[in-house]
Write a protein that holds these residues in place. Structure first.
Motif, PDB file in Angstrom:
ATOM      1  N   ARG A  74       4.953  -0.136  -0.130  1.00  0.00           N
ATOM      2  CA  ARG A  74       5.632   0.240   1.114  1.00  0.00           C
ATOM      3  C   ARG A  74       5.823   1.755   1.178  1.00  0.00           C
ATOM      4  O   ARG A  74       5.670   2.376   2.242  1.00  0.00           O
ATOM      5  CB  ARG A  74       6.966  -0.480   1.212  1.00  0.00           C
ATOM      6  CG  ARG A  74       7.609  -0.382   2.575  1.00  0.00           C
ATOM      7  CD  ARG A  74       8.692  -1.435   2.795  1.00  0.00           C
ATOM      8  NE  ARG A  74       9.780  -1.322   1.833  1.00  0.00           N
ATOM      9  CZ  ARG A  74      10.009  -2.201   0.875  1.00  0.00           C
ATOM     10  NH1 ARG A  74       9.203  -3.246   0.729  1.00  0.00           N
ATOM     11  NH2 ARG A  74      11.026  -2.066   0.043  1.00  0.00           N
ATOM     12  N   GLY A  75       6.138   2.372   0.047  1.00  0.00           N
ATOM     13  CA  GLY A  75       6.256   3.827   0.002  1.00  0.00           C
ATOM     14  C   GLY A  75       4.933   4.511   0.261  1.00  0.00           C
ATOM     15  O   GLY A  75       4.879   5.571   0.908  1.00  0.00           O
ATOM     16  N   HIS A  76       3.848   3.916  -0.205  1.00  0.00           N
ATOM     17  CA  HIS A  76       2.514   4.470   0.059  1.00  0.00           C
ATOM     18  C   HIS A  76       2.222   4.471   1.558  1.00  0.00           C
ATOM     19  O   HIS A  76       1.687   5.449   2.109  1.00  0.00           O
ATOM     20  CB  HIS A  76       1.478   3.631  -0.703  1.00  0.00           C
ATOM     21  CG  HIS A  76       0.061   4.017  -0.427  1.00  0.00           C
ATOM     22  ND1 HIS A  76      -0.819   3.191   0.228  1.00  0.00           N
ATOM     23  CD2 HIS A  76      -0.632   5.150  -0.713  1.00  0.00           C
ATOM     24  CE1 HIS A  76      -1.990   3.794   0.331  1.00  0.00           C
ATOM     25  NE2 HIS A  76      -1.898   4.978  -0.238  1.00  0.00           N
ATOM     26  N   GLU A  77       2.605   3.399   2.247  1.00  0.00           N
ATOM     27  CA  GLU A  77       2.418   3.340   3.695  1.00  0.00           C
ATOM     28  C   GLU A  77       3.307   4.367   4.389  1.00  0.00           C
ATOM     29  O   GLU A  77       2.885   5.036   5.348  1.00  0.00           O
ATOM     30  CB  GLU A  77       2.732   1.934   4.197  1.00  0.00           C
ATOM     31  CG  GLU A  77       2.494   1.751   5.687  1.00  0.00           C
ATOM     32  CD  GLU A  77       2.862   0.358   6.161  1.00  0.00           C
ATOM     33  OE1 GLU A  77       2.666   0.076   7.356  1.00  0.00           O
ATOM     34  OE2 GLU A  77       3.358  -0.438   5.342  1.00  0.00           O
ATOM     35  N   TYR A  78       4.542   4.492   3.923  1.00  0.00           N
ATOM     36  CA  TYR A  78       5.463   5.476   4.505  1.00  0.00           C
ATOM     37  C   TYR A  78       4.897   6.891   4.376  1.00  0.00           C
ATOM     38  O   TYR A  78       4.895   7.674   5.337  1.00  0.00           O
ATOM     39  CB  TYR A  78       6.815   5.365   3.800  1.00  0.00           C
ATOM     40  CG  TYR A  78       7.783   6.476   4.110  1.00  0.00           C
ATOM     41  CD1 TYR A  78       8.623   6.403   5.206  1.00  0.00           C
ATOM     42  CD2 TYR A  78       7.865   7.603   3.295  1.00  0.00           C
ATOM     43  CE1 TYR A  78       9.525   7.423   5.491  1.00  0.00           C
ATOM     44  CE2 TYR A  78       8.766   8.624   3.568  1.00  0.00           C
ATOM     45  CZ  TYR A  78       9.587   8.528   4.664  1.00  0.00           C
ATOM     46  OH  TYR A  78      10.462   9.546   4.942  1.00  0.00           O
ATOM     47  N   LEU A  79       4.397   7.247   3.192  1.00  0.00           N
ATOM     48  CA  LEU A  79       3.848   8.583   2.987  1.00  0.00           C
ATOM     49  C   LEU A  79       2.581   8.786   3.807  1.00  0.00           C
ATOM     50  O   LEU A  79       2.293   9.909   4.239  1.00  0.00           O
ATOM     51  CB  LEU A  79       3.558   8.807   1.499  1.00  0.00           C
ATOM     52  CG  LEU A  79       4.797   8.808   0.584  1.00  0.00           C
ATOM     53  CD1 LEU A  79       4.387   9.007  -0.859  1.00  0.00           C
ATOM     54  CD2 LEU A  79       5.781   9.888   1.015  1.00  0.00           C
ATOM     55  N   HIS A  80       1.824   7.712   4.024  1.00  0.00           N
ATOM     56  CA  HIS A  80       0.641   7.816   4.886  1.00  0.00           C
ATOM     57  C   HIS A  80       1.053   8.216   6.299  1.00  0.00           C
ATOM     58  O   HIS A  80       0.406   9.058   6.930  1.00  0.00           O
ATOM     59  CB  HIS A  80      -0.099   6.477   4.894  1.00  0.00           C
ATOM     60  CG  HIS A  80      -1.315   6.456   5.772  1.00  0.00           C
ATOM     61  ND1 HIS A  80      -2.550   6.909   5.347  1.00  0.00           N
ATOM     62  CD2 HIS A  80      -1.491   6.059   7.060  1.00  0.00           C
ATOM     63  CE1 HIS A  80      -3.422   6.779   6.322  1.00  0.00           C
ATOM     64  NE2 HIS A  80      -2.810   6.262   7.381  1.00  0.00           N
ATOM     65  N   SER A  85      -0.125  -5.825   3.616  1.00  0.00           N
ATOM     66  CA  SER A  85       0.656  -4.604   3.834  1.00  0.00           C
ATOM     67  C   SER A  85       0.144  -3.871   5.063  1.00  0.00           C
ATOM     68  O   SER A  85      -0.908  -4.201   5.620  1.00  0.00           O
ATOM     69  CB  SER A  85       0.576  -3.693   2.603  1.00  0.00           C
ATOM     70  OG  SER A  85      -0.739  -3.185   2.449  1.00  0.00           O
ATOM     71  N   GLY A  86       0.882  -2.868   5.475  1.00  0.00           N
ATOM     72  CA  GLY A  86       0.495  -2.121   6.669  1.00  0.00           C
ATOM     73  C   GLY A  86      -0.810  -1.389   6.545  1.00  0.00           C
ATOM     74  O   GLY A  86      -1.475  -1.106   7.541  1.00  0.00           O
ATOM     75  N   LEU A  87      -1.221  -1.049   5.317  1.00  0.00           N
ATOM     76  CA  LEU A  87      -2.478  -0.338   5.096  1.00  0.00           C
ATOM     77  C   LEU A  87      -3.503  -1.249   4.414  1.00  0.00           C
ATOM     78  O   LEU A  87      -4.361  -0.782   3.664  1.00  0.00           O
ATOM     79  CB  LEU A  87      -2.238   0.920   4.253  1.00  0.00           C
ATOM     80  CG  LEU A  87      -1.350   1.997   4.884  1.00  0.00           C
ATOM     81  CD1 LEU A  87      -1.229   3.191   3.962  1.00  0.00           C
ATOM     82  CD2 LEU A  87      -1.879   2.421   6.241  1.00  0.00           C
ATOM     83  N   GLY A  88      -3.408  -2.560   4.680  1.00  0.00           N
ATOM     84  CA  GLY A  88      -4.349  -3.489   4.078  1.00  0.00           C
ATOM     85  C   GLY A  88      -5.796  -3.203   4.456  1.00  0.00           C
ATOM     86  O   GLY A  88      -6.722  -3.480   3.694  1.00  0.00           O
ATOM     87  N   GLY A  89      -5.991  -2.602   5.628  1.00  0.00           N
ATOM     88  CA  GLY A  89      -7.348  -2.262   6.057  1.00  0.00           C
ATOM     89  C   GLY A  89      -7.957  -1.128   5.271  1.00  0.00           C
ATOM     90  O   GLY A  89      -9.172  -0.895   5.370  1.00  0.00           O
ATOM     91  N   VAL A 145      -5.372   1.490  -1.244  1.00  0.00           N
ATOM     92  CA  VAL A 145      -4.897   0.885  -2.486  1.00  0.00           C
ATOM     93  C   VAL A 145      -6.094   0.324  -3.246  1.00  0.00           C
ATOM     94  O   VAL A 145      -6.955  -0.345  -2.660  1.00  0.00           O
ATOM     95  CB  VAL A 145      -3.871  -0.230  -2.209  1.00  0.00           C
ATOM     96  CG1 VAL A 145      -3.310  -0.775  -3.513  1.00  0.00           C
ATOM     97  CG2 VAL A 145      -2.737   0.292  -1.320  1.00  0.00           C
ATOM     98  N   PHE A 146      -6.119   0.572  -4.551  1.00  0.00           N
ATOM     99  CA  PHE A 146      -7.192   0.097  -5.423  1.00  0.00           C
ATOM    100  C   PHE A 146      -6.561  -0.780  -6.498  1.00  0.00           C
ATOM    101  O   PHE A 146      -5.737  -0.306  -7.287  1.00  0.00           O
ATOM    102  CB  PHE A 146      -7.927   1.275  -6.075  1.00  0.00           C
ATOM    103  CG  PHE A 146      -8.558   2.226  -5.095  1.00  0.00           C
ATOM    104  CD1 PHE A 146      -9.895   2.121  -4.753  1.00  0.00           C
ATOM    105  CD2 PHE A 146      -7.797   3.229  -4.496  1.00  0.00           C
ATOM    106  CE1 PHE A 146     -10.474   3.002  -3.854  1.00  0.00           C
ATOM    107  CE2 PHE A 146      -8.358   4.110  -3.594  1.00  0.00           C
ATOM    108  CZ  PHE A 146      -9.712   3.995  -3.270  1.00  0.00           C
TER     109      PHE A 146
END
Length: 843
Positions: free
Chosen positions: A740-746, A779-783, A791-792
């Protein structure tokens, strides 16, 4: 026309014609008026055969009659279409034959009616019920199946509605006649009286109804919800929200015109009246207000609410015109007895729970703001704040350094330097009399202030410092509607004498990708050309295209001042002239040696943005100066933006929009204020290398591979890498928070590769691997899974040890789930190696 003085008949006929033309006929009367006027005109024309005015007047009369005929024809067609629509509309499919009431709606795709009902008489739906009964679509019994619970309102009684909104009670009154001393009449008057009292109790204008409120979605559309008065509605939690809608006052004007006029004046005083009428609403709900504001004006217009307001005002000014039209229909006349229901005697009054109970909201609230405060710039590693609108991004540190980017391009030059942190956009200040120089933040002058404080919020960054009687406050925001940032510097003179202060901005212009600039900055600079637009106090810079495939890009830098100005604006676009030989941004000759800026533009070798204004500040006064940096695609767009941001009020507008966007973004991501604070702290470790989250030096020394060894795993190594390790399902909440933090920073413009290493040994079921895959995919960045910036997910038991060492060596942060919460790991102190013994020379 000068009538013949000897012809009294001619003068009489002319007077009669003028009187006829002065009347205002209805559309239907225009044709007859035209015929009468032409007859009189013909008699007068016989006395003045050579007057050209009669020809023009005849033509105008014919044109007006023809236009009126066209309008009547269109209105007739519209009336027939409306009547046909009403006659063909069958309400039966919404009618529940057992309950004898209407359902809320019907799901067409599944052919199932909703399991909720319009079962209260105090509802806007009673208008549809009345019409359906008049048409014969539903039986008369339906009217008496609707609930008639009563509640006491200061000596009177009123029907209870679902949400206690003015719309539920008064909308049908726009066309349905009100009969005195009836159940509905007492309800109308009691409700308006209670609305007025509730406004007094809360200290705001009255008129609560369903309306838009101060929450927006990702497209910046206002959200809409029902708001009512506690005690009138069955809905719980009405007291938790306070939204006042001017259209509610318009509806109430049919009941109490004098009170409505007074309330409209108060709404106007609170800013609700705009150029085109009253705005949608005013939100007084504390949880949805920016800091320091008592209310927020919803600057929108809803056609439905504006239309109801116009109909209500028409009824007041034209003796219930719309009601008379509605009740002229024979079907309505045959049914209007339903509106004359008398007040029941001895009926018990109910007490809606909404009057006493606070509960969860159906309307959305905003996350409460969280602010990080620092009182020094001397930190082991820079602390950062990311501000972004999704395209334009700003990173700023507690010392005032940082970068600005727009899309893939860097707007200003920046190099990662964890020790000096001396790259970014800066504002210099110089006291003209004393020659003292400081900067709005700590960088780049590095002069120690008397006091220094920095606060980072989701929507902006604030820097306060005090120097020799001058308090400097710099605010940094990113526009939510344009590719722009605004830095407003407020100077307050706390000394006893008038001060003259020069404010000079400085930023190195790039307008290219950071990689291209880092590879060959001197070559990249050769393609930048600058110009000055005096009318807007703006510098324009554009990058000449090296190929037809290269997208055009323009940079703009604008200054605007609120206060007493001294002299004309000065500008500089040549870095060499600004800094001087052998100097750095810490001691530029253009500032330190009291030199005027050279006003140089064109194809300079090393382009910069620099604007200067001198202000005079009297004791105990404040002057504000805003420096805006913007990006556009064409010169025309650049000039429009320069004009827009050359407005002293621009900062307040952009600050409010930035606050709103930050709250909407947090709500969309499901991130609360504390988590946002946590993710911003994590970002500092990713932007600037921080040893505390990296492996120990002896582990880094084991690495024997290069960046290319990451490629078999789909990782380029061009972006910052964060590694998360997990080996048991109990630690999934930590990984979920980091995703979730990764999506927020994106969303904040920080693009990183998140690598999740599954340390759990491979089994037949692979339950942990599947759970992580599902979490990432949903997640929000699943694409972006397995794509740059995404994400890897990799298994460590399928990765050679040398590759694991490489991945840990290049990662900027390594989080091990079993070590505890992310908060604790961010607080982990850096392990310092013991220093060697002091050198003691031997004689």
């Amino acid at each position: 026309v000068e009538p013949n003085e000897n012809d009294d008949h001619s003068e009489t006929r002319l007077g009669s014609l003028l009187k006829l033309l002065a009347t205002v006929p209805t559309l239907a009367e225009i044709a007859d008026t035209r015929d009468t006027a032409l007859d009189q005109l013909a008699e007068i024309q016989s006395d003045h055969p050579n007057s050209g005015m009669f020809v023009r007047l005849t033509r105008a009369l014919d044109q007006s009659a023809q236009a009126a005929g066209d309008v009547l024809a269109r209105l007739s067609r519209l009336a027939h279409a409306s009547e046909r629509s009403m006659e063909e509309m069958d309400f039966k499919f919404l009618f529940d034959p057992e309950r004898k009431v209407f359902t809320i709606g019907y799901n067409v795709s599944s052919s199932v009616a909703d399991n909720s009902f319009y079962d209260l008489l105090a509802s806007e739906a009673r208008l549809a019920s009345f019409v359906a009964i008049a048409k014969g679509d539903v039986p008369l019994e339906h009217w008496f199946r609707m609930g008639r619970q009563l509640t006491r309102v200061d000596g009177g009684r009123a029907l209870i509605s679902w949400t206690g909104t003015m719309f539920e009670y008064l909308m049908p009154l726009l066309v349905m006649r009100n009969y005195g001393s009836t159940l509905l009449d007492e309800t109308y008057r009691s409700v308006v009286k209670r609305q007025i009292e509730y406004g007094i109790e809360r200290g705001v204008p009255w008129g609560v109804s369903e309306a838009a409120y101060n929450v927006r979605d990702l497209h910046r559309n206002y959200q809409y919800g029902p708001f009512g008065v506690p005690g009138l509605g069955l809905k719980r939690g009405l007291v938790e929200d306070l939204v006042v809608a001017p259209y509610a006052t318009m509806l109430a004007a049919e009941i109490d015109p004098a009170a409505a006029m007074n309330n409209l004046r108060r709404l106007k005083h609170d800013g609700a009246l705009g150029t085109y009428g009253y705005y949608e609403s005013i939100d007084y709900t504390t949880e949805r207000l920016p800091q320091g504001l008592k209310h927020v004006l919803i600057r929108a217009f809803m056609t439905h609410h504006q239309g109801m307001s116009l109909v209500s005002l028409s009824n007041i000014l034209q003796q219930d015109r719309m009601e008379r039209r509605f009740h002229a229909d024979p079907l309505v006349q045959a049914t209007e007895l339903l509106l004359q229901e008398r007040i029941p005697v001895g009926a018990l009054a109910a007490h809606p729970s909404a009057e006493e109970v606070l509960t969860g909201r159906t309307t959305q609230t905003l996350p409460s703001p969280s602010t990080r405060v620092y009182n020094t710039a001397d930190l082991e590693t820079p602390r950062t704040q990311l501000l972004s609108n999704g395209a334009y991004n700003v990173m700023v540190t507690t010392a005032g350094g940082g970068y600005s980017t727009c899309g893939v391009n860097a707007v200003t030059r920046w190099r990662e330097d964890v020790t000096r942190d001396n790259w970014g956009t800066f504002v210099y200040l110089r006291d003209v009399r004393s020659g003292s120089v400081w900067s709005a933040s700590y960088q780049p002058v590095l002069k120690r202030p008397q006091t220094y404080e920095v606060s980072f919020s989701e929507d902006k960054a604030d820097f306060w410092r005090s120097d020799a009687g001058i308090v400097t406050h710099m605010e940094v925001v990113v526009s939510a509607e344009d590719n722009a940032e605004v830095r407003r510097v407020s100077l307050t003179n706390n000394s006893t004498r008038t001060r003259e202060i020069e404010l000079t901005s400085y930023a190195e212009v790039v307008l290219a990708t950071p990689q291209a600039d880092a590879a060959h900055p001197a070559f990249s600079n050769l393609f930048i050309e600058t110009e000055f637009v005096a009318a807007e106090n703006a510098i324009l810079a554009h990058r000449r295209q090296r190929s037809s495939d290269e997208a055009p890009v323009w940079g703009i830098h604008v200054v605007v001042v609120e206060g007493d100005l001294v002299g004309a604006v000065q500008y500089e676009t040549d870095r060499g002239r600004f800094l001087g030989r052998g100097h750095t941004p810490a001691d530029p000759v253009a500032v330190m040696e009291d030199r005027p800026l050279s006003n140089t533009t064109g194809a300079v070798l090393d382009p910069v943005f620099s604007l200067r204004r001198r202000v005079r500040i009297r004791p105990n006064q404040t002057v504000r100066c805003s420096f805006s940096t913007l990006v556009a695609q064409t010169r025309e767009e650049a000039l429009l933006l320069a004009d827009k941001y050359h407005d002293p009020n621009i900062f307040e507008r952009e600050s409010q929009l930035a606050w709103t966007k930050a709250q909407v973004e947090m709500s969309h991501l499901g991130v609360d204020a504390e988590e946002a604070h946590l993710f911003q702290r994590l970002a500092a470790r990713l932007v600037y290398s921080d040893p505390s989250l990296r492996p120990r030096p002896h582990v880094l020394a084991l690495n024997t591979k290069a960046q290319s060894s990451l490629w078999p795993y789909g990782i380029s190594g061009d972006l910052p890498i964060m590694v998360v390790r997990i080996d048991k399902a109990e630690d999934l909440p930590i990984v979920r928070k980091i995703v979730r933090g990764h999506e927020y920073l994106h969303y904040k413009g920080l693009t990183i590769d998140l690598v999740v290493l599954n340390d759990n040994p491979t089994t037949y079921l692979q339950s942990l691997q599947k759970e992580i895959e599902t979490m990432i995919r949903t997640s929000g960045l699943g694409g972006l899974q397995d794509k740059p910036g995404g994400v890897f997910l990799r298994r460590t038991d399928q990765m050679p040890e040398v590759d694991r060492i490489l991945l840990h060596s290049v990662a900027r942060a390594v989080i091990v789930a079993e070590r505890g919460p992310l908060e604790d790991q961010l607080e982990r102190p850096q392990v310092e190696e013991p220093l060697p013994r002091a050198f003691v020379p031997r004689l």
